[in-house]
Write an enzyme that holds these catalytic residues in place. Structure first.
Site, PDB file in Angstrom:
ATOM      1  N   GLN A 140       0.846  -1.199   0.000  1.00 20.28           N
ATOM      2  CA  GLN A 140       0.000   0.000   0.000  1.00 20.28           C
ATOM      3  C   GLN A 140       0.881   1.248   0.000  1.00 20.28           C
ATOM      4  O   GLN A 140       1.678   1.442   0.922  1.00 20.28           O
ATOM      5  CB  GLN A 140      -0.884  -0.015   1.248  1.00 20.28           C
ATOM      6  CG  GLN A 140      -1.895   1.106   1.308  1.00 20.28           C
ATOM      7  CD  GLN A 140      -2.515   1.236   2.700  1.00 20.28           C
ATOM      8  OE1 GLN A 140      -1.999   1.931   3.564  1.00 20.28           O
ATOM      9  NE2 GLN A 140      -3.606   0.531   2.925  1.00 20.28           N
ATOM     10  N   SER A 159       4.409  -0.828   4.499  1.00 19.85           N
ATOM     11  CA  SER A 159       4.716  -2.155   5.045  1.00 19.85           C
ATOM     12  C   SER A 159       5.128  -3.113   3.934  1.00 19.85           C
ATOM     13  O   SER A 159       4.451  -3.205   2.899  1.00 19.85           O
ATOM     14  CB  SER A 159       3.486  -2.745   5.746  1.00 19.85           C
ATOM     15  OG  SER A 159       2.981  -1.866   6.702  1.00 19.85           O
ATOM     16  N   GLU A 165      -9.407  -2.745   5.045  1.00 16.00           N
ATOM     17  CA  GLU A 165      -8.321  -2.890   6.016  1.00 16.00           C
ATOM     18  C   GLU A 165      -8.923  -3.021   7.422  1.00 16.00           C
ATOM     19  O   GLU A 165      -8.528  -3.899   8.196  1.00 16.00           O
ATOM     20  CB  GLU A 165      -7.401  -1.662   5.934  1.00 16.00           C
ATOM     21  CG  GLU A 165      -6.106  -1.821   6.690  1.00 16.00           C
ATOM     22  CD  GLU A 165      -5.118  -0.676   6.422  1.00 16.00           C
ATOM     23  OE1 GLU A 165      -5.496   0.310   5.747  1.00 16.00           O
ATOM     24  OE2 GLU A 165      -3.989  -0.742   6.912  1.00 16.00           O
ATOM     25  N   GLU A 215      -7.457   8.439  17.397  1.00 15.98           N
ATOM     26  CA  GLU A 215      -8.059   9.769  17.500  1.00 15.98           C
ATOM     27  C   GLU A 215      -8.883  10.083  16.251  1.00 15.98           C
ATOM     28  O   GLU A 215     -10.014  10.570  16.325  1.00 15.98           O
ATOM     29  CB  GLU A 215      -6.976  10.851  17.673  1.00 15.98           C
ATOM     30  CG  GLU A 215      -6.226  10.801  19.002  1.00 15.98           C
ATOM     31  CD  GLU A 215      -5.182   9.700  19.057  1.00 15.98           C
ATOM     32  OE1 GLU A 215      -4.832   9.141  18.003  1.00 15.98           O
ATOM     33  OE2 GLU A 215      -4.725   9.373  20.171  1.00 15.98           O
TER      34      GLU A 215
END
Ligand SMILES: Cc1cc2nc3c(=O)[nH]c(=O)nc-3n(C[C@H](O)[C@H](O)[C@H](O)COP(=O)(O)OP(=O)(O)OC[C@H]3O[C@@H](n4cnc5c(N)ncnc54)[C@H](O)[C@@H]3O)c2cc1C
Length: 414
Positions: free
Chosen positions: A140, A175, A258, A383
């Site tokens: 990604q 990643s 995801e 958050e």
């Protein structure tokens, strides 16, 4: 025998499928490593990380070669065209074994349904079968140094030149990008449009000239993430997914997918099982406060499993999420914080420092504490997910936005 705790309500077809799955797994999968239940996944060096990646890839290939990959994917794209229950049963049976496709499976779960929903027929035929067999593996390429939580503010530019896009910019926190041969990439194609409306979603060959992958070494010595520099990278216009400047749509779908697999495997009770073992090891199994927390950990794990199963079943059919994916993400993160706290409460000082070089149990406790940060940041921070929940699900007033309807090029950036 059914691996889940659910009552035996399976049809004869489902029971036969379960038996077939179990027979395949017994013949091909690794038994779960009972010898070292405290093993922690972490790769101190690149060779180990690559070996793990290749192992995941090999397992995905074994699944595909025996007809166990893409159970619900359409037959014409290499799948088996089965209903959602097939995935659930296979996941339950797989949970009894050690083999899994790890990151290879995760990126497939993000991109596969997105391509099926928004890709052209040529893209589906070209990319889905090699994705299922892990002949092509995908990373990604979304985040940038100045665009993480504010992903729509991304600055990597792409301009059309003939029948190609020419891309310049930088991505970060990608990643396994050092191991993947393909990437799904967000680029800015219209700087004059407001930020969400000038983004395009492209598929890139990672071996293209101008793609440079630089591993980022973490404090523990492993390089999970990378920086990816793109300099004059030429990508065929045919690799555009969805509309030009409409890339926010597939991007949101990828992010939703995801969130849908973050809940872990259907059969998984692994963390609570380990916490129970930990309590026994430290002689705390009769402590009423510890017992209460163990029950809480178990209950939360079951809830996450059921939420994840529902989310995945619907996502795999290309449907809309049955509830806000942010809810799942926040709940999973809170659960991870909780299990880390319970583990340290049971283990005491061993939760802070290994008592000996080969003290795997302490290492597991420490990993349980530290891994909360992986989950609370990756795929969108807690958050930001809470903001999303407040605005989308609770109907609370939106955060003030100074960049709404402002051309992206006029929005101040650091
Ligand atoms: C394990 C892991 C895997 C990842 N894999 C990939 C990958 O494969 N590909 C990829 O592209 N990216 C990947 N990422 C990057 C990830 O998506 C970003 O780290 C994440 O979106 C946060 O962006 P940032 O790091 O730029 O932090 P920032 O956006 O700079 O946030 C910094 C802090 O500010 C807070 N904050 C920011 N905006 C708000 C707001 N509006 N309201 C309240 N608080 C706010 C955040 O919560 C955070 O605490 C990965 C990250 C992790 C941890």
């Amino acid at each position: 025998m059914a691996a889940s705790d659910d009552p035996p309500t399976e049809t004869a077809e489902q029971a036969a499928f379960r038996a077939e799955a179990r027979a395949f797994l017994e013949a091909h999968a690794e038994p779960r490593a009972e010898a070292d239940p405290w093993d922690v996944i972490g790769f101190p060096d690149d060779d180990e990380a690559l070996a793990h990646f290749e192992k995941c890839r090999a397992w995905q290939r074994t699944l595909a070669d025996h007809g166990w990959a893409g159970l619900t994917w359409p037959v014409e794209y290499g799948g088996r065209g089965l209903e959602a229950w097939a995935n659930r049963i296979f996941a339950e049976e797989s949970a009894q074994f050690g083999s899994n496709a790890g990151f290879v499976w995760a990126s497939m779960a993000m991109l596969g349904p997105t391509l099926m929903a928004l890709g052209t027929e040529e893209q589906k035929v070209r990319y889905l079968p090699p994705m299922l067999r892990a002949d092509e593996t995908w990373c990604q390429l979304f985040s940038e140094p100045g665009a993480g939580s504010d992903l729509a503010g991304l600055a990597t530019r792409a301009v059309v030149d003939g029948d190609e896009f020419v891309v310049d910019g930088q991505k970060v926190w990608n990643s396994s990008a050092q191991f993947c041969n393909r990437g799904f990439l967000l680029v800015r194609t219209d700087p004059d449009a407001p930020k969400h409306q000038g983004i395009s979603f492209l598929l890139v060959d990672m071996s293209s000239p101008g793609v440079e992958v630089r591993p980022l070494v973490q404090a523990n010595g492993s390089a999970h993430f990378n920086e990816v520099f793109l300099t004059g990278v030429r990508i065929p216009v045919a690799n555009l997914v969805g509309e030009a400047n409409g890339g926010w749509n597939p991007a949101r779908m990828v992010l939703g997918n995801e969130a849908s697999f973050i809940g872990g495997s259907d059969g998984g009770r692994r963390t609570s099982d380990r916490l129970i073992d930990l309590a026994r090891l430290y002689g705390r199994q009769d402590d009423p406060v510890v017992r209460q927390e163990l029950v809480r950990a178990y209950s939360r794990e079951r809830i996450v499993g059921l939420m994840g199963r529902r989310m995945r079943d619907i996502a795999r059919r290309g449907g809309l999420p049955p509830f806000d994916p942010a809810l799942m993400k926040v709940f999973v993160t809170d659960s991870k914080v909780h299990t880390g706290q319970v583990a340290t409460a049971i283990a005491g000082p061993a939760g802070m420092a290994a008592m000996a070089d080969d003290d795997q149990v302490s290492r597991w406790v420490q990993a349980e504490v530290i891994n909360r940060f992986t989950i609370s940041i990756g795929g969108g921070t807690t958050e930001v997910q809470k903001n999303n929940l407040g605005e989308r699900s609770l109907g609370l007033p939106r955060e003030p936005r100074s960049d709404k309807d402002v051309p992206w090029k006029d929005v101040p950036r650091s």
